[in-house]
Design a protein around this motif. Structure first.
Motif, PDB file in Angstrom:
ATOM      1  N   GLN A 104     -15.904   2.059 -33.533  1.00 52.38           N
ATOM      2  CA  GLN A 104     -16.528   3.385 -33.516  1.00 52.38           C
ATOM      3  C   GLN A 104     -17.856   3.333 -32.755  1.00 52.38           C
ATOM      4  O   GLN A 104     -18.622   2.390 -32.916  1.00 52.38           O
ATOM      5  N   PRO A 105     -18.150   4.351 -31.943  1.00 53.46           N
ATOM      6  CA  PRO A 105     -19.457   4.398 -31.283  1.00 53.46           C
ATOM      7  C   PRO A 105     -20.561   4.643 -32.309  1.00 53.46           C
ATOM      8  O   PRO A 105     -20.394   5.448 -33.229  1.00 53.46           O
ATOM      9  N   ILE A 106     -21.662   3.932 -32.163  1.00 54.19           N
ATOM     10  CA  ILE A 106     -22.805   4.078 -33.057  1.00 54.19           C
ATOM     11  C   ILE A 106     -23.860   4.977 -32.425  1.00 54.19           C
ATOM     12  O   ILE A 106     -24.398   5.856 -33.078  1.00 54.19           O
ATOM     13  N   ALA A 107     -24.156   4.745 -31.140  1.00 60.82           N
ATOM     14  CA  ALA A 107     -25.214   5.503 -30.480  1.00 60.82           C
ATOM     15  C   ALA A 107     -24.998   5.513 -28.977  1.00 60.82           C
ATOM     16  O   ALA A 107     -24.346   4.633 -28.418  1.00 60.82           O
ATOM     17  N   ILE A 108     -25.577   6.537 -28.341  1.00 60.35           N
ATOM     18  CA  ILE A 108     -25.531   6.685 -26.887  1.00 60.35           C
ATOM     19  C   ILE A 108     -26.962   6.742 -26.397  1.00 60.35           C
ATOM     20  O   ILE A 108     -27.815   7.411 -26.991  1.00 60.35           O
ATOM     21  N   ARG A 109     -27.230   6.078 -25.281  1.00 59.26           N
ATOM     22  CA  ARG A 109     -28.596   6.023 -24.749  1.00 59.26           C
ATOM     23  C   ARG A 109     -28.569   6.039 -23.234  1.00 59.26           C
ATOM     24  O   ARG A 109     -27.683   5.462 -22.614  1.00 59.26           O
ATOM     25  N   LYS A 110     -29.542   6.705 -22.640  1.00 56.78           N
ATOM     26  CA  LYS A 110     -29.755   6.636 -21.195  1.00 56.78           C
ATOM     27  C   LYS A 110     -30.884   5.642 -20.937  1.00 56.78           C
ATOM     28  O   LYS A 110     -31.858   5.611 -21.690  1.00 56.78           O
ATOM     29  N   PRO A 111     -30.793   4.851 -19.891  1.00 53.61           N
ATOM     30  CA  PRO A 111     -31.896   3.941 -19.571  1.00 53.61           C
ATOM     31  C   PRO A 111     -33.150   4.720 -19.172  1.00 53.61           C
ATOM     32  O   PRO A 111     -33.065   5.832 -18.649  1.00 53.61           O
ATOM     33  N   ASP A 112     -34.319   4.109 -19.393  1.00 55.13           N
ATOM     34  CA  ASP A 112     -35.560   4.731 -18.938  1.00 55.13           C
ATOM     35  C   ASP A 112     -35.700   4.526 -17.433  1.00 55.13           C
ATOM     36  O   ASP A 112     -34.792   4.012 -16.777  1.00 55.13           O
ATOM     37  N   GLN A 113     -36.828   4.897 -16.871  1.00 56.90           N
ATOM     38  CA  GLN A 113     -37.012   4.820 -15.418  1.00 56.90           C
ATOM     39  C   GLN A 113     -37.042   3.393 -14.883  1.00 56.90           C
ATOM     40  O   GLN A 113     -36.911   3.174 -13.691  1.00 56.90           O
ATOM     41  N   SER A 114     -37.183   2.421 -15.767  1.00 57.64           N
ATOM     42  CA  SER A 114     -37.145   1.020 -15.360  1.00 57.64           C
ATOM     43  C   SER A 114     -35.767   0.397 -15.577  1.00 57.64           C
ATOM     44  O   SER A 114     -35.585  -0.792 -15.372  1.00 57.64           O
ATOM     45  N   GLY A 115     -34.809   1.202 -16.044  1.00 57.02           N
ATOM     46  CA  GLY A 115     -33.467   0.699 -16.299  1.00 57.02           C
ATOM     47  C   GLY A 115     -33.311   0.049 -17.658  1.00 57.02           C
ATOM     48  O   GLY A 115     -32.278  -0.533 -17.953  1.00 57.02           O
ATOM     49  N   ASN A 116     -34.333   0.151 -18.523  1.00 58.84           N
ATOM     50  CA  ASN A 116     -34.292  -0.469 -19.847  1.00 58.84           C
ATOM     51  C   ASN A 116     -33.762   0.501 -20.893  1.00 58.84           C
ATOM     52  O   ASN A 116     -33.940   1.701 -20.777  1.00 58.84           O
ATOM     53  N   TYR A 117     -33.145  -0.058 -21.923  1.00 59.10           N
ATOM     54  CA  TYR A 117     -32.674   0.747 -23.056  1.00 59.10           C
ATOM     55  C   TYR A 117     -32.904  -0.048 -24.335  1.00 59.10           C
ATOM     56  O   TYR A 117     -33.086  -1.267 -24.299  1.00 59.10           O
ATOM     57  N   GLN A 118     -32.917   0.649 -25.459  1.00 58.91           N
ATOM     58  CA  GLN A 118     -32.960  -0.029 -26.749  1.00 58.91           C
ATOM     59  C   GLN A 118     -32.377   0.859 -27.834  1.00 58.91           C
ATOM     60  O   GLN A 118     -32.431   2.078 -27.742  1.00 58.91           O
ATOM     61  N   PHE A 119     -31.788   0.207 -28.810  1.00 61.14           N
ATOM     62  CA  PHE A 119     -31.259   0.866 -29.986  1.00 61.14           C
ATOM     63  C   PHE A 119     -32.040   0.317 -31.174  1.00 61.14           C
ATOM     64  O   PHE A 119     -32.053  -0.892 -31.398  1.00 61.14           O
ATOM     65  N   LEU A 120     -32.705   1.195 -31.906  1.00 59.33           N
ATOM     66  CA  LEU A 120     -33.576   0.786 -33.003  1.00 59.33           C
ATOM     67  C   LEU A 120     -32.939   1.036 -34.362  1.00 59.33           C
ATOM     68  O   LEU A 120     -32.014   1.835 -34.485  1.00 59.33           O
ATOM     69  N   GLY A 121     -33.465   0.383 -35.395  1.00 55.49           N
ATOM     70  CA  GLY A 121     -33.058   0.629 -36.769  1.00 55.49           C
ATOM     71  C   GLY A 121     -31.666   0.148 -37.095  1.00 55.49           C
ATOM     72  O   GLY A 121     -30.914   0.838 -37.773  1.00 55.49           O
ATOM     73  N   LEU A 122     -31.304  -1.031 -36.635  1.00 55.33           N
ATOM     74  CA  LEU A 122     -29.964  -1.559 -36.851  1.00 55.33           C
ATOM     75  C   LEU A 122     -29.975  -2.671 -37.895  1.00 55.33           C
ATOM     76  O   LEU A 122     -30.962  -3.378 -38.055  1.00 55.33           O
ATOM     77  N   ASP A 123     -28.856  -2.829 -38.584  1.00 52.70           N
ATOM     78  CA  ASP A 123     -28.685  -3.896 -39.563  1.00 52.70           C
ATOM     79  C   ASP A 123     -28.578  -5.231 -38.829  1.00 52.70           C
ATOM     80  O   ASP A 123     -27.863  -5.338 -37.830  1.00 52.70           O
ATOM     81  N   ILE A 124     -29.247  -6.250 -39.344  1.00 55.57           N
ATOM     82  CA  ILE A 124     -29.216  -7.559 -38.684  1.00 55.57           C
ATOM     83  C   ILE A 124     -27.829  -8.207 -38.733  1.00 55.57           C
ATOM     84  O   ILE A 124     -27.550  -9.103 -37.955  1.00 55.57           O
ATOM     85  N   ASN A 125     -26.975  -7.746 -39.638  1.00 53.68           N
ATOM     86  CA  ASN A 125     -25.626  -8.319 -39.760  1.00 53.68           C
ATOM     87  C   ASN A 125     -24.580  -7.548 -38.965  1.00 53.68           C
ATOM     88  O   ASN A 125     -23.402  -7.896 -39.005  1.00 53.68           O
ATOM     89  N   LEU A 126     -24.976  -6.523 -38.251  1.00 53.57           N
ATOM     90  CA  LEU A 126     -24.038  -5.690 -37.501  1.00 53.57           C
ATOM     91  C   LEU A 126     -23.524  -6.432 -36.273  1.00 53.57           C
ATOM     92  O   LEU A 126     -24.292  -7.015 -35.506  1.00 53.57           O
ATOM     93  N   LYS A 127     -22.227  -6.406 -36.072  1.00 55.67           N
ATOM     94  CA  LYS A 127     -21.595  -6.987 -34.878  1.00 55.67           C
ATOM     95  C   LYS A 127     -21.243  -5.833 -33.950  1.00 55.67           C
ATOM     96  O   LYS A 127     -20.576  -4.884 -34.360  1.00 55.67           O
ATOM     97  N   THR A 128     -21.686  -5.906 -32.711  1.00 55.18           N
ATOM     98  CA  THR A 128     -21.515  -4.792 -31.788  1.00 55.18           C
ATOM     99  C   THR A 128     -21.052  -5.260 -30.409  1.00 55.18           C
ATOM    100  O   THR A 128     -21.067  -6.450 -30.099  1.00 55.18           O
ATOM    101  N   PHE A 129     -20.687  -4.281 -29.601  1.00 58.02           N
ATOM    102  CA  PHE A 129     -20.534  -4.482 -28.167  1.00 58.02           C
ATOM    103  C   PHE A 129     -21.080  -3.247 -27.477  1.00 58.02           C
ATOM    104  O   PHE A 129     -21.174  -2.173 -28.060  1.00 58.02           O
ATOM    105  N   ILE A 130     -21.474  -3.414 -26.226  1.00 52.47           N
ATOM    106  CA  ILE A 130     -22.112  -2.343 -25.452  1.00 52.47           C
ATOM    107  C   ILE A 130     -21.293  -2.091 -24.196  1.00 52.47           C
ATOM    108  O   ILE A 130     -20.849  -3.037 -23.540  1.00 52.47           O
ATOM    109  N   VAL A 131     -21.107  -0.821 -23.887  1.00 50.94           N
ATOM    110  CA  VAL A 131     -20.438  -0.431 -22.648  1.00 50.94           C
ATOM    111  C   VAL A 131     -21.395   0.459 -21.862  1.00 50.94           C
ATOM    112  O   VAL A 131     -21.937   1.420 -22.411  1.00 50.94           O
ATOM    113  N   ALA A 132     -21.616   0.122 -20.595  1.00 48.88           N
ATOM    114  CA  ALA A 132     -22.460   0.930 -19.716  1.00 48.88           C
ATOM    115  C   ALA A 132     -21.576   1.569 -18.648  1.00 48.88           C
ATOM    116  O   ALA A 132     -20.807   0.884 -17.980  1.00 48.88           O
TER     117      ALA A 132
END
Length: 97
Positions: free
Chosen positions: A51-79
């Protein structure tokens, strides 16, 4: 004096994670041919449920971040390239730190 207001690019959270260990984040950057790239959409997925958790656009430097996540969460990212010039890129086994 005129100050130009530029709204920040917010993360859209699609699911609520009910976990007690919400103290970590995932940070990264989007690059195209070694250069910063802002014309992308980055989606964070829960690896166990797909299931998707969050969607984000990169900032002007191409950086992104997802905050407030559980340390035990296993994820993958698709750009995805919004200009559809390049294939999607997947980063698997991403763990919040």
């Amino acid at each position: 004096m005129y100050v130009k207001y530029k709204p920040s690019k917010h993360t859209i959270y699609l699911t609520t994670l009910n976990t007690p260990n919400v103290i970590s984040s995932i940070k990264g950057s989007v690059r195209r041919l070694g250069e910063q790239y802002t014309s992308a959409v980055v989606i964070l997925y829960n690896k166990s449920s797909l299931q998707p958790i969050a969607i984000r656009k990169p900032d002007q430097s191409g950086n992104y971040q997802f905050l407030g996540l559980d340390i035990n969460l296993k994820t993958f990212i698709v750009a995805f390239d919004k200009k559809q010039q390049f294939n999607a890129v997947i980063q698997d086994n991403v763990v919040p730190k």
